[in-house]
Design an enzyme around this catalytic site. Structure first.
Site, PDB file in Angstrom:
ATOM      1  CG  ASP A  33     -63.643  88.729  43.847  1.00  0.00           C
ATOM      2  OD1 ASP A  33     -64.205  89.227  42.851  1.00  0.00           O
ATOM      3  OD2 ASP A  33     -64.053  87.699  44.416  1.00  0.00           O
ATOM      4  CG  LEU A  41     -76.070  87.024  53.134  1.00  0.00           C
ATOM      5  CD1 LEU A  41     -76.935  86.792  54.367  1.00  0.00           C
ATOM      6  CD2 LEU A  41     -75.385  88.378  53.213  1.00  0.00           C
ATOM      7  CG  ASP A 100     -67.633  85.095  48.297  1.00  0.00           C
ATOM      8  OD1 ASP A 100     -67.502  86.319  48.503  1.00  0.00           O
ATOM      9  OD2 ASP A 100     -68.457  84.620  47.498  1.00  0.00           O
TER      10      ASP A 100
END
Length: 399
Positions: free
Chosen positions: A47, A143, A190
Protein backbone atom coordinates in the site's frame (compact mmCIF):
# COMPACT_ATOMS: atom_id res chain seq x y z
CA UNK A 1 -15.69 -17.63 17.35
CA UNK A 2 -19.11 -18.38 15.87
CA UNK A 3 -21.20 -15.85 13.97
CA UNK A 4 -23.64 -15.77 16.90
CA UNK A 5 -20.77 -15.25 19.34
CA UNK A 6 -19.42 -12.49 17.11
CA UNK A 7 -22.79 -10.76 17.02
CA UNK A 8 -23.07 -10.98 20.79
CA UNK A 9 -19.59 -9.50 21.19
CA UNK A 10 -20.48 -6.60 18.92
CA UNK A 11 -23.62 -5.91 20.93
CA UNK A 12 -21.54 -6.06 24.08
CA UNK A 13 -19.04 -3.52 22.76
CA UNK A 14 -21.81 -1.10 21.77
CA UNK A 15 -23.43 -1.53 25.17
CA UNK A 16 -20.07 -1.09 26.87
CA UNK A 17 -19.43 2.25 25.15
CA UNK A 18 -22.90 3.55 26.03
CA UNK A 19 -22.70 2.30 29.62
CA UNK A 20 -19.30 3.90 30.21
CA UNK A 21 -20.60 7.12 28.67
CA UNK A 22 -23.51 7.18 31.10
CA UNK A 23 -21.17 6.44 34.00
CA UNK A 24 -18.84 9.24 32.93
CA UNK A 25 -21.41 11.94 32.18
CA UNK A 26 -24.66 10.92 33.84
CA UNK A 27 -26.42 11.42 30.51
CA UNK A 28 -27.33 9.44 27.41
CA UNK A 29 -25.00 9.73 24.40
CA UNK A 30 -26.16 11.73 21.40
CA UNK A 31 -25.40 8.74 19.20
CA UNK A 32 -23.38 5.58 18.64
CA UNK A 33 -21.07 4.94 15.69
CA UNK A 34 -18.87 1.98 14.85
CA UNK A 35 -16.18 0.88 12.42
CA UNK A 36 -14.74 -2.54 11.60
CA UNK A 37 -11.37 -4.12 11.81
CA UNK A 38 -10.11 -5.67 8.62
CA UNK A 39 -8.39 -8.71 7.23
CA UNK A 40 -6.15 -8.32 4.23
CA UNK A 41 -6.75 -11.29 1.98
CA UNK A 42 -3.58 -10.54 0.00
CA UNK A 43 -1.30 -7.59 -0.73
CA UNK A 44 1.05 -6.91 2.17
CA UNK A 45 3.35 -3.87 2.36
CA UNK A 46 2.22 -2.87 -1.13
CA UNK A 47 0.00 0.00 0.00
CA UNK A 48 2.70 2.53 0.86
CA UNK A 49 4.44 1.59 -2.40
CA UNK A 50 1.44 2.87 -4.41
CA UNK A 51 0.46 -0.72 -5.16
CA UNK A 52 -2.59 -2.96 -4.95
CA UNK A 53 -4.31 -4.57 -1.96
CA UNK A 54 -7.38 -6.74 -1.40
CA UNK A 55 -8.71 -6.28 2.15
CA UNK A 56 -12.16 -6.75 3.58
CA UNK A 57 -13.89 -5.33 6.64
CA UNK A 58 -14.79 -7.88 9.32
CA UNK A 59 -17.64 -8.21 11.79
CA UNK A 60 -15.46 -7.23 14.77
CA UNK A 61 -15.93 -3.52 15.43
CA UNK A 62 -14.95 -0.56 17.58
CA UNK A 63 -17.92 1.40 18.93
CA UNK A 64 -17.94 5.01 20.07
CA UNK A 65 -20.58 6.82 22.08
CA UNK A 66 -20.54 10.56 21.45
CA UNK A 67 -21.92 13.38 23.56
CA UNK A 68 -21.85 17.14 23.06
CA UNK A 69 -20.02 19.52 25.38
CA UNK A 70 -20.64 23.21 26.02
CA UNK A 71 -16.93 24.08 25.77
CA UNK A 72 -14.33 23.71 23.01
CA UNK A 73 -12.66 20.61 24.39
CA UNK A 74 -12.29 16.99 23.31
CA UNK A 75 -12.32 14.20 25.87
CA UNK A 76 -11.61 10.60 24.93
CA UNK A 77 -12.20 7.63 27.21
CA UNK A 78 -12.17 3.89 26.60
CA UNK A 79 -12.87 0.62 28.33
CA UNK A 80 -9.36 -0.53 27.40
CA UNK A 81 -7.37 2.32 29.04
CA UNK A 82 -7.73 3.51 32.63
CA UNK A 83 -7.59 7.28 32.24
CA UNK A 84 -9.52 9.88 30.27
CA UNK A 85 -7.51 12.19 28.02
CA UNK A 86 -8.79 15.72 27.48
CA UNK A 87 -7.50 18.58 25.35
CA UNK A 88 -8.70 21.94 24.06
CA UNK A 89 -9.28 22.35 20.34
CA UNK A 90 -6.84 25.24 20.31
CA UNK A 91 -4.06 22.98 21.59
CA UNK A 92 -4.40 20.26 18.94
CA UNK A 93 -2.22 22.09 16.42
CA UNK A 94 0.59 22.52 18.94
CA UNK A 95 0.34 18.90 20.01
CA UNK A 96 0.52 17.14 16.64
CA UNK A 97 2.89 16.07 15.37
CA UNK A 98 5.71 17.70 17.34
CA UNK A 99 4.50 16.86 20.86
CA UNK A 100 2.56 13.67 20.17
CA UNK A 101 4.59 11.75 22.75
CA UNK A 102 2.95 13.88 25.44
CA UNK A 103 -0.29 11.95 24.81
CA UNK A 104 -0.99 8.34 25.74
CA UNK A 105 -0.62 6.30 22.55
CA UNK A 106 -4.16 4.95 22.25
CA UNK A 107 -5.59 8.49 22.61
CA UNK A 108 -3.49 9.77 19.72
CA UNK A 109 -5.73 7.85 17.31
CA UNK A 110 -9.04 9.64 18.01
CA UNK A 111 -7.45 12.98 18.89
CA UNK A 112 -5.30 12.72 15.76
CA UNK A 113 -8.38 12.14 13.63
CA UNK A 114 -10.02 15.26 15.05
CA UNK A 115 -6.85 17.23 14.31
CA UNK A 116 -6.60 15.80 10.78
CA UNK A 117 -10.25 16.56 9.99
CA UNK A 118 -9.90 20.15 11.12
CA UNK A 119 -6.69 20.53 9.11
CA UNK A 120 -8.27 18.97 6.01
CA UNK A 121 -11.42 21.09 6.06
CA UNK A 122 -9.97 24.34 7.35
CA UNK A 123 -13.06 24.58 9.52
CA UNK A 124 -13.12 26.56 12.73
CA UNK A 125 -13.32 24.33 15.79
CA UNK A 126 -16.82 23.18 16.61
CA UNK A 127 -18.39 22.65 20.01
CA UNK A 128 -16.58 20.07 22.06
CA UNK A 129 -17.39 16.38 22.34
CA UNK A 130 -16.90 13.44 24.65
CA UNK A 131 -15.94 10.22 22.84
CA UNK A 132 -16.21 6.93 24.72
CA UNK A 133 -14.89 3.75 23.09
CA UNK A 134 -15.34 0.02 23.45
CA UNK A 135 -14.22 -2.65 20.99
CA UNK A 136 -14.19 -6.31 20.16
CA UNK A 137 -11.44 -6.05 17.53
CA UNK A 138 -8.52 -8.13 18.84
CA UNK A 139 -5.66 -5.73 19.58
CA UNK A 140 -2.22 -6.64 18.24
CA UNK A 141 -3.53 -9.39 15.95
CA UNK A 142 -2.94 -7.54 12.69
CA UNK A 143 -6.67 -6.90 12.24
CA UNK A 144 -6.26 -3.12 12.36
CA UNK A 145 -7.83 -2.23 15.65
CA UNK A 146 -6.21 1.18 15.13
CA UNK A 147 -8.08 1.90 11.87
CA UNK A 148 -11.30 0.84 13.59
CA UNK A 149 -10.77 3.54 16.24
CA UNK A 150 -9.96 6.06 13.52
CA UNK A 151 -12.94 5.07 11.39
CA UNK A 152 -15.43 5.22 14.25
CA UNK A 153 -14.08 8.64 15.28
CA UNK A 154 -14.07 10.02 11.74
CA UNK A 155 -17.58 8.77 11.01
CA UNK A 156 -18.95 10.25 14.23
CA UNK A 157 -17.25 13.65 13.88
CA UNK A 158 -18.14 13.87 10.20
CA UNK A 159 -21.81 13.52 11.14
CA UNK A 160 -22.03 15.74 14.21
CA UNK A 161 -19.79 18.46 12.80
CA UNK A 162 -21.62 18.42 9.44
CA UNK A 163 -18.40 18.05 7.44
CA UNK A 164 -20.06 16.11 4.60
CA UNK A 165 -16.85 14.25 3.72
CA UNK A 166 -16.94 11.01 1.75
CA UNK A 167 -15.35 7.72 2.79
CA UNK A 168 -12.12 8.37 0.92
CA UNK A 169 -11.63 11.75 2.61
CA UNK A 170 -12.29 10.18 6.01
CA UNK A 171 -9.80 7.43 5.22
CA UNK A 172 -7.20 10.08 4.35
CA UNK A 173 -7.80 11.74 7.72
CA UNK A 174 -7.30 8.40 9.45
CA UNK A 175 -4.04 7.81 7.63
CA UNK A 176 -2.79 11.28 8.52
CA UNK A 177 -3.65 10.65 12.16
CA UNK A 178 -1.76 7.37 12.15
CA UNK A 179 1.26 8.77 10.32
CA UNK A 180 1.62 12.14 12.06
CA UNK A 181 -0.26 11.94 15.36
CA UNK A 182 0.68 8.36 16.25
CA UNK A 183 3.97 8.15 14.36
CA UNK A 184 3.31 4.88 12.49
CA UNK A 185 4.43 5.10 8.83
CA UNK A 186 1.51 3.08 7.45
CA UNK A 187 -0.29 3.31 4.12
CA UNK A 188 -4.00 3.87 3.58
CA UNK A 189 -5.24 0.31 3.04
CA UNK A 190 -6.59 -0.20 6.56
CA UNK A 191 -8.53 3.04 6.60
CA UNK A 192 -10.02 2.47 3.15
CA UNK A 193 -11.18 -1.05 4.04
CA UNK A 194 -12.64 0.29 7.27
CA UNK A 195 -14.61 3.05 5.54
CA UNK A 196 -15.66 1.25 2.34
CA UNK A 197 -16.30 -2.32 3.51
CA UNK A 198 -19.23 -4.27 2.07
CA UNK A 199 -21.01 -7.46 3.08
CA UNK A 200 -19.66 -10.60 1.38
CA UNK A 201 -17.02 -8.72 -0.62
CA UNK A 202 -13.46 -7.43 -0.59
CA UNK A 203 -12.20 -4.03 -1.70
CA UNK A 204 -9.68 -4.11 -4.54
CA UNK A 205 -7.82 -0.89 -3.95
CA UNK A 206 -5.33 0.95 -6.12
CA UNK A 207 -3.33 2.77 -3.45
CA UNK A 208 -1.98 5.31 -5.94
CA UNK A 209 -5.30 6.55 -7.31
CA UNK A 210 -7.46 5.38 -4.38
CA UNK A 211 -9.80 3.88 -6.93
CA UNK A 212 -11.71 1.09 -5.19
CA UNK A 213 -13.58 -1.79 -6.76
CA UNK A 214 -15.90 -4.19 -4.93
CA UNK A 215 -14.87 -7.80 -5.57
CA UNK A 216 -17.25 -10.63 -4.73
CA UNK A 217 -15.41 -13.29 -2.74
CA UNK A 218 -17.82 -16.20 -3.08
CA UNK A 219 -16.67 -17.83 0.16
CA UNK A 220 -20.17 -18.67 1.39
CA UNK A 221 -21.32 -20.17 -1.90
CA UNK A 222 -18.16 -22.28 -2.08
CA UNK A 223 -18.61 -23.54 1.50
CA UNK A 224 -15.44 -21.81 2.71
CA UNK A 225 -14.55 -19.92 5.87
CA UNK A 226 -11.64 -17.61 6.56
CA UNK A 227 -9.96 -18.74 9.76
CA UNK A 228 -7.89 -16.21 11.70
CA UNK A 229 -5.09 -17.70 13.81
CA UNK A 230 -3.97 -14.99 16.21
CA UNK A 231 -0.52 -15.98 17.47
CA UNK A 232 -0.86 -13.50 20.34
CA UNK A 233 2.65 -12.30 19.57
CA UNK A 234 2.26 -8.54 19.91
CA UNK A 235 3.74 -6.06 17.51
CA UNK A 236 4.05 -2.28 17.44
CA UNK A 237 4.33 -0.60 14.05
CA UNK A 238 5.45 2.75 15.42
CA UNK A 239 8.45 1.19 17.17
CA UNK A 240 9.08 -2.04 15.27
CA UNK A 241 10.68 -3.05 11.99
CA UNK A 242 7.88 -1.67 9.83
CA UNK A 243 9.64 1.65 9.33
CA UNK A 244 12.86 -0.04 8.25
CA UNK A 245 11.02 -1.98 5.56
CA UNK A 246 9.48 1.22 4.26
CA UNK A 247 12.89 2.91 4.05
CA UNK A 248 14.25 -0.09 2.11
CA UNK A 249 11.38 0.16 -0.37
CA UNK A 250 12.02 3.87 -0.89
CA UNK A 251 15.72 3.13 -1.42
CA UNK A 252 14.89 0.45 -3.98
CA UNK A 253 12.59 2.78 -5.88
CA UNK A 254 15.25 5.50 -5.98
CA UNK A 255 17.92 3.08 -7.20
CA UNK A 256 15.69 1.86 -10.06
CA UNK A 257 14.63 5.39 -11.01
CA UNK A 258 10.92 5.09 -10.30
CA UNK A 259 8.71 7.15 -8.02
CA UNK A 260 7.36 4.04 -6.27
CA UNK A 261 7.79 0.28 -6.53
CA UNK A 262 4.33 0.15 -8.10
CA UNK A 263 6.06 1.23 -11.32
CA UNK A 264 8.14 -1.96 -11.51
CA UNK A 265 6.90 -5.26 -12.90
CA UNK A 266 8.17 -8.78 -12.48
CA UNK A 267 10.09 -8.42 -15.75
CA UNK A 268 12.10 -5.56 -14.19
CA UNK A 269 13.52 -7.65 -11.37
CA UNK A 270 16.56 -8.92 -13.24
CA UNK A 271 17.65 -5.34 -13.91
CA UNK A 272 16.90 -4.31 -10.33
CA UNK A 273 19.07 -7.09 -8.92
CA UNK A 274 22.21 -5.49 -10.36
CA UNK A 275 21.43 -2.04 -8.94
CA UNK A 276 21.28 -2.76 -5.21
CA UNK A 277 22.46 -4.91 -2.32
CA UNK A 278 20.82 -8.28 -1.71
CA UNK A 279 18.65 -7.21 1.23
CA UNK A 280 17.21 -4.21 -0.62
CA UNK A 281 16.61 -6.36 -3.68
CA UNK A 282 14.69 -8.94 -1.71
CA UNK A 283 12.52 -6.20 -0.19
CA UNK A 284 11.82 -4.92 -3.71
CA UNK A 285 11.14 -8.40 -5.04
CA UNK A 286 8.52 -9.02 -2.38
CA UNK A 287 6.60 -5.85 -3.21
CA UNK A 288 6.76 -6.35 -6.98
CA UNK A 289 5.68 -9.99 -6.86
CA UNK A 290 3.03 -9.28 -4.21
CA UNK A 291 1.46 -6.65 -6.45
CA UNK A 292 1.22 -9.25 -9.19
CA UNK A 293 -0.30 -11.75 -6.77
CA UNK A 294 -3.05 -9.28 -5.89
CA UNK A 295 -3.90 -8.80 -9.57
CA UNK A 296 -3.84 -12.56 -10.10
CA UNK A 297 -6.09 -13.13 -7.10
CA UNK A 298 -8.72 -10.68 -8.34
CA UNK A 299 -8.67 -12.36 -11.75
CA UNK A 300 -8.89 -15.87 -10.30
CA UNK A 301 -11.75 -14.95 -7.97
CA UNK A 302 -13.69 -13.71 -10.97
CA UNK A 303 -12.78 -16.48 -13.43
CA UNK A 304 -12.34 -19.57 -11.25
CA UNK A 305 -13.64 -18.83 -7.76
CA UNK A 306 -12.01 -18.79 -4.33
CA UNK A 307 -10.74 -22.36 -4.40
CA UNK A 308 -8.23 -21.33 -7.07
CA UNK A 309 -6.31 -18.83 -4.93
CA UNK A 310 -4.61 -21.17 -2.45
CA UNK A 311 -1.29 -21.19 -4.25
CA UNK A 312 -1.20 -17.40 -4.30
CA UNK A 313 -1.80 -17.26 -0.55
CA UNK A 314 1.04 -19.70 0.08
CA UNK A 315 3.40 -17.82 -2.26
CA UNK A 316 2.57 -14.57 -0.48
CA UNK A 317 3.56 -16.04 2.88
CA UNK A 318 6.82 -17.45 1.53
CA UNK A 319 7.68 -14.03 0.11
CA UNK A 320 7.00 -12.27 3.41
CA UNK A 321 8.97 -14.91 5.31
CA UNK A 322 12.02 -15.06 3.02
CA UNK A 323 12.23 -11.80 1.08
CA UNK A 324 10.57 -9.24 3.38
CA UNK A 325 11.53 -11.08 6.57
CA UNK A 326 8.54 -9.97 8.62
CA UNK A 327 7.27 -13.34 9.81
CA UNK A 328 7.98 -14.98 13.16
CA UNK A 329 8.17 -18.69 14.10
CA UNK A 330 4.63 -18.69 15.46
CA UNK A 331 3.22 -17.34 12.18
CA UNK A 332 5.21 -19.85 10.13
CA UNK A 333 3.95 -22.68 12.33
CA UNK A 334 0.32 -21.59 12.04
CA UNK A 335 0.55 -21.37 8.24
CA UNK A 336 2.38 -24.67 7.78
CA UNK A 337 0.05 -26.52 10.15
CA UNK A 338 -3.12 -25.16 8.53
CA UNK A 339 -1.81 -26.18 5.10
CA UNK A 340 -1.02 -29.70 6.31
CA UNK A 341 -4.45 -29.96 7.94
CA UNK A 342 -6.22 -29.33 4.64
CA UNK A 343 -6.56 -25.56 4.19
CA UNK A 344 -7.01 -24.27 0.62
CA UNK A 345 -4.17 -21.87 1.41
CA UNK A 346 -2.75 -19.85 4.31
CA UNK A 347 -0.56 -16.82 4.91
CA UNK A 348 0.35 -14.30 7.58
CA UNK A 349 -1.65 -11.10 7.36
CA UNK A 350 -0.94 -7.58 8.54
CA UNK A 351 2.31 -5.73 9.01
CA UNK A 352 4.23 -8.64 10.46
CA UNK A 353 6.52 -9.23 13.45
CA UNK A 354 3.61 -10.95 15.20
CA UNK A 355 -0.14 -10.79 14.88
CA UNK A 356 -2.23 -13.25 12.93
CA UNK A 357 -2.22 -15.67 10.04
CA UNK A 358 -5.26 -16.54 7.95
CA UNK A 359 -6.33 -19.78 6.32
CA UNK A 360 -9.03 -20.37 3.73
CA UNK A 361 -10.71 -23.56 4.89
CA UNK A 362 -13.68 -25.74 3.98
CA UNK A 363 -16.40 -25.00 6.51
CA UNK A 364 -16.54 -28.56 7.83
CA UNK A 365 -12.75 -28.63 8.35
CA UNK A 366 -12.58 -25.51 10.56
CA UNK A 367 -12.72 -27.45 13.86
CA UNK A 368 -10.07 -29.93 12.72
CA UNK A 369 -7.71 -27.26 11.39
CA UNK A 370 -8.16 -25.22 14.58
CA UNK A 371 -7.39 -28.26 16.74
CA UNK A 372 -4.25 -29.08 14.73
CA UNK A 373 -2.94 -25.52 15.05
CA UNK A 374 -3.60 -25.52 18.79
CA UNK A 375 -1.81 -28.86 19.17
CA UNK A 376 1.17 -27.66 17.15
CA UNK A 377 1.52 -24.53 19.30
CA UNK A 378 1.32 -26.56 22.50
CA UNK A 379 3.95 -29.00 21.23
CA UNK A 380 6.27 -26.10 20.36
CA UNK A 381 5.80 -24.48 23.76
CA UNK A 382 4.12 -21.37 22.35
CA UNK A 383 1.31 -19.44 23.99
CA UNK A 384 -2.00 -20.91 22.83
CA UNK A 385 -3.30 -19.16 19.68
CA UNK A 386 -6.73 -17.59 19.48
CA UNK A 387 -8.57 -18.99 16.44
CA UNK A 388 -11.84 -17.66 15.05
CA UNK A 389 -13.56 -17.16 11.71
CA UNK A 390 -14.32 -13.79 10.17
CA UNK A 391 -16.81 -12.74 7.53
CA UNK A 392 -16.74 -9.77 5.14
CA UNK A 393 -18.85 -7.00 6.65
CA UNK A 394 -20.00 -3.38 6.34
CA UNK A 395 -17.81 -0.36 6.80
CA UNK A 396 -17.97 2.53 9.28
CA UNK A 397 -21.45 3.87 9.99
CA UNK A 398 -23.80 5.22 12.60
CA UNK A 399 -25.31 2.34 14.56
Amino acid sequence: MSAAHGAAAQGGAAHGAAALFRELTGAEPAGLWSAPGRVNLIGEHTDYNDGFVLPFAIQHRTHVALGHRADRRLRVVSTFAPDAVEIAFDDLGALFPERRDDVEEWARYPLGVAWALLRATGAAPFAGVDLVFDADVPVGAGLSSSAAIEGATASALNDVWGLDLDGVALARAGRRAENDAVGAPTGIMDQMACMLGREDAAIFLDCRTLEAQVVDLGFAEAGLELLVMDTRVKHAHSTGGYGGRRVACERGAALTGVSALRDLGVADLDRARGLMDDVTFRRVRHVVTENQRVLDTVRMLHDEGPRAIGGLLRASHASMRDDFEISVPELDLAVATADRAGAIGARMTGGGFGGAAIALVDRELVPAVTAEVERAFAAAGHVAPLCFTVRPSRGAARD
